[in-house]
Design a protein around this motif. Structure first.
Motif, PDB file in Angstrom:
ATOM      1  N   ARG A  77     -12.361  17.654  24.185  1.00  0.00           N
ATOM      2  CA  ARG A  77     -12.312  18.223  22.835  1.00  0.00           C
ATOM      3  C   ARG A  77     -10.915  18.742  22.510  1.00  0.00           C
ATOM      4  NH1 ARG A  77     -17.268  21.122  24.214  1.00  0.00           N
ATOM      5  NH2 ARG A  77     -18.928  19.638  23.851  1.00  0.00           N
ATOM      6  N   ARG A  78     -10.284  19.370  23.481  1.00  0.00           N
ATOM      7  CA  ARG A  78      -8.911  19.843  23.256  1.00  0.00           C
ATOM      8  C   ARG A  78      -7.962  18.669  23.040  1.00  0.00           C
ATOM      9  NH1 ARG A  78      -6.877  24.301  27.307  1.00  0.00           N
ATOM     10  NH2 ARG A  78      -5.092  24.137  25.914  1.00  0.00           N
ATOM     11  N   ALA A  79      -8.160  17.594  23.793  1.00  0.00           N
ATOM     12  CA  ALA A  79      -7.309  16.411  23.633  1.00  0.00           C
ATOM     13  C   ALA A  79      -7.470  15.805  22.240  1.00  0.00           C
ATOM     14  CB  ALA A  79      -7.634  15.375  24.709  1.00  0.00           C
ATOM     15  N   LEU A  80      -8.669  15.874  21.696  1.00  0.00           N
ATOM     16  CA  LEU A  80      -8.898  15.333  20.351  1.00  0.00           C
ATOM     17  C   LEU A  80      -8.119  16.098  19.281  1.00  0.00           C
ATOM     18  CD1 LEU A  80     -12.698  14.532  20.549  1.00  0.00           C
ATOM     19  CD2 LEU A  80     -10.864  12.891  20.042  1.00  0.00           C
ATOM     20  N   ARG A  81      -7.724  17.316  19.569  1.00  0.00           N
ATOM     21  CA  ARG A  81      -6.959  18.107  18.608  1.00  0.00           C
ATOM     22  C   ARG A  81      -5.458  17.851  18.705  1.00  0.00           C
ATOM     23  NH1 ARG A  81     -10.830  22.620  20.103  1.00  0.00           N
ATOM     24  NH2 ARG A  81      -9.273  23.200  21.624  1.00  0.00           N
ATOM     25  N   ILE A  82      -5.039  16.998  19.634  1.00  0.00           N
ATOM     26  CA  ILE A  82      -3.622  16.699  19.823  1.00  0.00           C
ATOM     27  C   ILE A  82      -3.329  15.350  19.180  1.00  0.00           C
ATOM     28  CG2 ILE A  82      -1.785  16.316  21.501  1.00  0.00           C
ATOM     29  CD1 ILE A  82      -3.546  17.927  23.493  1.00  0.00           C
ATOM     30  N   THR A  83      -2.376  15.327  18.280  1.00  0.00           N
ATOM     31  CA  THR A  83      -2.071  14.099  17.556  1.00  0.00           C
ATOM     32  C   THR A  83      -1.557  12.994  18.478  1.00  0.00           C
ATOM     33  OG1 THR A  83      -1.526  15.429  15.643  1.00  0.00           O
ATOM     34  CG2 THR A  83      -0.764  13.157  15.626  1.00  0.00           C
ATOM     35  N   ALA A  84      -0.620  13.307  19.346  1.00  0.00           N
ATOM     36  CA  ALA A  84       0.008  12.301  20.205  1.00  0.00           C
ATOM     37  C   ALA A  84      -0.538  12.404  21.622  1.00  0.00           C
ATOM     38  CB  ALA A  84       1.517  12.482  20.204  1.00  0.00           C
ATOM     39  N   ALA A  85      -1.783  11.997  21.789  1.00  0.00           N
ATOM     40  CA  ALA A  85      -2.408  12.099  23.105  1.00  0.00           C
ATOM     41  C   ALA A  85      -3.175  10.827  23.456  1.00  0.00           C
ATOM     42  CB  ALA A  85      -3.343  13.307  23.138  1.00  0.00           C
ATOM     43  N   SER A  86      -2.633   9.680  23.111  1.00  0.00           N
ATOM     44  CA  SER A  86      -3.388   8.440  23.304  1.00  0.00           C
ATOM     45  C   SER A  86      -3.712   8.181  24.775  1.00  0.00           C
ATOM     46  CB  SER A  86      -2.650   7.260  22.692  1.00  0.00           C
ATOM     47  OG  SER A  86      -1.383   7.106  23.276  1.00  0.00           O
ATOM     48  N   LEU A 111     -12.042   6.341  23.092  1.00  0.00           N
ATOM     49  CA  LEU A 111     -11.244   5.117  23.169  1.00  0.00           C
ATOM     50  C   LEU A 111     -10.732   4.711  21.790  1.00  0.00           C
ATOM     51  CD1 LEU A 111     -10.100   2.849  24.892  1.00  0.00           C
ATOM     52  CD2 LEU A 111     -12.275   1.644  24.627  1.00  0.00           C
ATOM     53  N   ARG A 112     -11.578   4.799  20.791  1.00  0.00           N
ATOM     54  CA  ARG A 112     -11.161   4.477  19.414  1.00  0.00           C
ATOM     55  C   ARG A 112     -10.023   5.409  18.986  1.00  0.00           C
ATOM     56  NH1 ARG A 112     -15.791   4.392  17.434  1.00  0.00           N
ATOM     57  NH2 ARG A 112     -16.041   2.148  17.371  1.00  0.00           N
ATOM     58  N   GLU A 113     -10.164   6.684  19.289  1.00  0.00           N
ATOM     59  CA  GLU A 113      -9.112   7.651  18.952  1.00  0.00           C
ATOM     60  C   GLU A 113      -7.824   7.347  19.713  1.00  0.00           C
ATOM     61  OE1 GLU A 113      -8.959  10.172  16.706  1.00  0.00           O
ATOM     62  OE2 GLU A 113     -10.891   9.469  15.950  1.00  0.00           O
ATOM     63  N   ALA A 114      -7.943   6.911  20.951  1.00  0.00           N
ATOM     64  CA  ALA A 114      -6.748   6.561  21.737  1.00  0.00           C
ATOM     65  C   ALA A 114      -5.982   5.421  21.076  1.00  0.00           C
ATOM     66  CB  ALA A 114      -7.145   6.190  23.166  1.00  0.00           C
ATOM     67  N   PHE A 115      -6.699   4.401  20.642  1.00  0.00           N
ATOM     68  CA  PHE A 115      -6.035   3.290  19.941  1.00  0.00           C
ATOM     69  C   PHE A 115      -5.438   3.756  18.611  1.00  0.00           C
ATOM     70  CE2 PHE A 115      -8.504   0.252  22.628  1.00  0.00           C
ATOM     71  CZ  PHE A 115      -7.433  -0.533  23.038  1.00  0.00           C
TER      72      PHE A 115
END
Length: 145
Positions: A77-86, A111-115
């Motif tokens: 969840r914390r990673a999802l709040r970081i813009t550049a964290a693919s 995975l979708r967010e990473a892309f």
């Protein structure tokens, strides 16, 4: 750095980079020993994120996914709040997809967010095995859409 500035954040960043390089070279046992020789990263948001990325990348290379527990959920969840964290998002996607079928939706979301957040990051050069895994699982995103 180690001799001149033993408490420098640059030293720790270089140490994490060394572990990632060892992982890219498929020298997992050496990378694990290096990781285990480092003290826990308990302060500094930037270094904390680098530590999580390094730890997960090592787990990815060794194919030992972390436990699907509250800490994994909170970190993702914390990673999802970081813009550049693919890279970090892709690693959490791997962890969720490897853990259980019940966490598949979260894994695909990550995975979708990473892309979506690659934004020109040369992940294929930085973490080639992770990039290959992402590409192999890209079709699952279309199937789930």
């Amino acid at each position: 750095y180690q001799a001149a500035w033993p408490r420098s954040p640059h030293l720790r960043s270089c140490q994490y980079g060394e572990i990632i390089a060892l992982c890219n070279l498929r020298r997992g046992d050496e990378a694990r020993a290096r990781w285990q020789s480092l003290p826990a990263q308990e302060e500094g948001d930037y270094l904390q994120i680098k530590a999580w990325t390094t730890e997960l990348y090592l787990a990815f290379i060794l194919d030992t996914p972390p436990a699907l527990d509250g800490e994994l959920w909170e970190r993702s969840r914390r990673a999802l709040r970081i813009t550049a964290a693919s890279a970090l998002l892709a690693l959490y996607a791997w962890a969720f997809l490897r853990s259980s079928e019940s966490s598949r939706d979260m894994g695909l979301h990550l995975l979708r967010e990473a892309f979506d957040r690659l934004d020109g990051e040369p992940l294929a050069q930085i973490m080639p095995p992770l990039w290959r895994w992402m590409e192999q699982h890209r079709s699952q995103l279309d199937e789930a859409a």
